[in-house]
Design a protein around this motif. Structure first.
Motif, PDB file in Angstrom:
ATOM      1  N   LEU A 235       1.083  -1.325   0.001  1.00  0.00           N
ATOM      2  CA  LEU A 235      -0.160  -0.220  -0.019  1.00  0.00           C
ATOM      3  C   LEU A 235       0.662   1.350   0.169  1.00  0.00           C
ATOM      4  CD1 LEU A 235      -2.808  -1.280   2.467  1.00  0.00           C
ATOM      5  CD2 LEU A 235      -3.071  -0.769   0.004  1.00  0.00           C
ATOM      6  N   SER A 236       2.059   1.160   0.500  1.00  0.00           N
ATOM      7  CA  SER A 236       2.920   2.289   0.541  1.00  0.00           C
ATOM      8  C   SER A 236       3.344   2.877  -0.960  1.00  0.00           C
ATOM      9  CB  SER A 236       4.185   2.156   1.420  1.00  0.00           C
ATOM     10  OG  SER A 236       5.271   1.264   0.670  1.00  0.00           O
ATOM     11  N   GLN A 237       3.326   1.556  -2.044  1.00  0.00           N
ATOM     12  CA  GLN A 237       3.698   1.899  -3.346  1.00  0.00           C
ATOM     13  C   GLN A 237       2.691   2.518  -3.876  1.00  0.00           C
ATOM     14  OE1 GLN A 237       4.956  -2.041  -4.140  1.00  0.00           O
ATOM     15  NE2 GLN A 237       6.838  -1.783  -4.155  1.00  0.00           N
ATOM     16  N   VAL A 238       1.378   2.392  -3.599  1.00  0.00           N
ATOM     17  CA  VAL A 238       0.317   3.097  -4.274  1.00  0.00           C
ATOM     18  C   VAL A 238      -0.211   4.323  -3.616  1.00  0.00           C
ATOM     19  CG1 VAL A 238      -2.127   2.672  -5.121  1.00  0.00           C
ATOM     20  CG2 VAL A 238      -0.345   0.850  -5.093  1.00  0.00           C
ATOM     21  N   HIS A 239      -0.183   4.404  -2.606  1.00  0.00           N
ATOM     22  CA  HIS A 239      -0.596   6.044  -1.649  1.00  0.00           C
ATOM     23  C   HIS A 239       0.517   6.491  -0.938  1.00  0.00           C
ATOM     24  CE1 HIS A 239      -4.725   3.985  -2.579  1.00  0.00           C
ATOM     25  NE2 HIS A 239      -4.106   3.091  -1.907  1.00  0.00           N
ATOM     26  N   ARG A 240       0.709   7.922  -1.319  1.00  0.00           N
ATOM     27  CA  ARG A 240       1.516   8.651  -0.812  1.00  0.00           C
ATOM     28  C   ARG A 240       1.550   8.911   0.608  1.00  0.00           C
ATOM     29  NH1 ARG A 240       5.789   6.871  -2.866  1.00  0.00           N
ATOM     30  NH2 ARG A 240       6.868   8.523  -1.956  1.00  0.00           N
ATOM     31  N   SER A 241       0.083   8.815   1.269  1.00  0.00           N
ATOM     32  CA  SER A 241       0.013   9.044   2.667  1.00  0.00           C
ATOM     33  C   SER A 241       0.201   7.802   3.558  1.00  0.00           C
ATOM     34  CB  SER A 241      -1.480   9.556   2.786  1.00  0.00           C
ATOM     35  OG  SER A 241      -2.203   8.635   2.693  1.00  0.00           O
ATOM     36  N   SER A 242       0.313   8.327   4.658  1.00  0.00           N
ATOM     37  CA  SER A 242       0.562   7.199   5.639  1.00  0.00           C
ATOM     38  C   SER A 242      -0.638   6.423   5.984  1.00  0.00           C
ATOM     39  CB  SER A 242       1.291   7.789   6.805  1.00  0.00           C
ATOM     40  OG  SER A 242       0.653   8.437   7.592  1.00  0.00           O
ATOM     41  N   LEU A 243      -1.991   6.992   5.709  1.00  0.00           N
ATOM     42  CA  LEU A 243      -3.029   6.264   6.145  1.00  0.00           C
ATOM     43  C   LEU A 243      -3.275   5.050   5.517  1.00  0.00           C
ATOM     44  CD1 LEU A 243      -5.732   6.543   7.654  1.00  0.00           C
ATOM     45  CD2 LEU A 243      -6.767   7.612   5.697  1.00  0.00           C
TER      46      LEU A 243
END
Length: 295
Positions: A235-243
């Motif tokens: 998920l860190s690869q797709v979304h830049r936010s930490s949420l």
């Protein structure tokens, strides 16, 4: 001849690195070395899986770019690891690995088509999970389907760090912290942000297992932390936010507990379900109309 060798090397190494959702041959080499240094027979099984799946994909005329990227090899690598771990590196294990790796290639092709043509969810390691569950159900002569002998660990600063690294290694069915360190190094070479999130996911997974009153040996072996590590990485690869990766960690931990309560080997299914849930939630929130302030 040289181009053929490069193609085989590239597709094989990427087959290992795609286990961690990367496309980096240096990362793939470090992952392969981590496996080989622990047990060369496991590496042989994984190689048979990757090569067979890639050959099947090539015979069916699947996209060369996908094969070179390792998209058809990583599920087969995991199957080769699991089958060899269960049955040893025997002729029957080799034949079973080859047959099921070919099957995983066809299943992966269907999942890729669904994702690209219908905007479906990413399949991740779903072929490995579905085929792996079948293998575990059929291998009734194995002592225990998803249980390995645990080393006694006492909780302290060093054992906690080793446990976090074991969580990274458990993705490839290893429990050696040095293997986890090798995997982490490979991820740092490929994706520093993703590597840090994977380490964070593994750490939170161990902490959550201890909070839930799991035995220290179980928690520090990394069996409860590899799914959170994978979810955070993906998920860190797709979304830049930490949420998104944070939600993925929490949901994969909950999913692992649910599978454990029902006595189902989780494999990497909690990671998959967590990523699907976060992705669907994000898609739904993006489709909601933004309310305009009353003028």
């Amino acid at each position: 001849m040289r181009s053929l060798v490069q193609y085989l090397l590239c597709s094989t190494l990427n087959g290992f690195t795609q286990i961690f959702l990367q496309r980096h041959q240096g990362c793939g080499l470090l992952i392969a070395l981590a496996i080989g240094f622990n047990d060369h027979r496991l590496l042989y099984g994984a190689l048979i899986g990757v090569i067979t799946a890639n050959a099947m994909a090539r015979c069916h005329g699947y996209l060369r770019a996908d094969i070179e990227s390792g998209l058809y090899g990583y599920n087969a690598a995991l199957l080769g690891l699991m089958i060899t771990w269960l049955l040893g590196f025997t002729p029957s294990a080799i034949l079973l690995t080859a047959a099921l790796s070919a099957l995983s290639s066809s299943l992966q092709h269907l999942l890729l088509g669904h994702m690209r043509e219908r905007q479906g969810l990413a399949g991740y390691t779903l072929p490995f999970v579905l085929i792996g569950w079948t293998v575990l159900a059929l291998c009734t002569h194995a002592d225990s389907a998803n249980v390995r002998p645990l080393t006694e660990h006492s909780l302290n600063q060093w054992s906690a760090l080793e446990g976090i690294l074991r969580g990274m290694a458990q993705v490839i069915l290893l429990s050696d912290p040095l293997a986890g360190l090798c995997v982490f190094a490979g991820l740092l070479v490929s994706d520093r942000r993703g590597a840090c999130w994977a380490l964070c996911g593994s750490a939170v997974g161990i902490y959550a297992a201890l909070l839930i009153s799991a035995a220290e040996a179980d928690a520090l072996e990394g069996l409860a932390s590899y799914n959170p590590a994978l979810a955070a990485l993906a998920l860190s690869q797709v979304h830049r936010s930490s949420l998104a990766p944070t939600l993925g960690i929490v949901l994969s931990i909950i999913g692992g507990q649910v599978f454990g309560r029902f006595g189902i080997p989780p494999l990497t299914m909690p990671f998959i379900l967590a990523c699907w849930a976060v992705t669907l939630t994000m898609r739904h929130s993006q489709r909601q109309p933004h309310l305009q302030p009353a003028g």
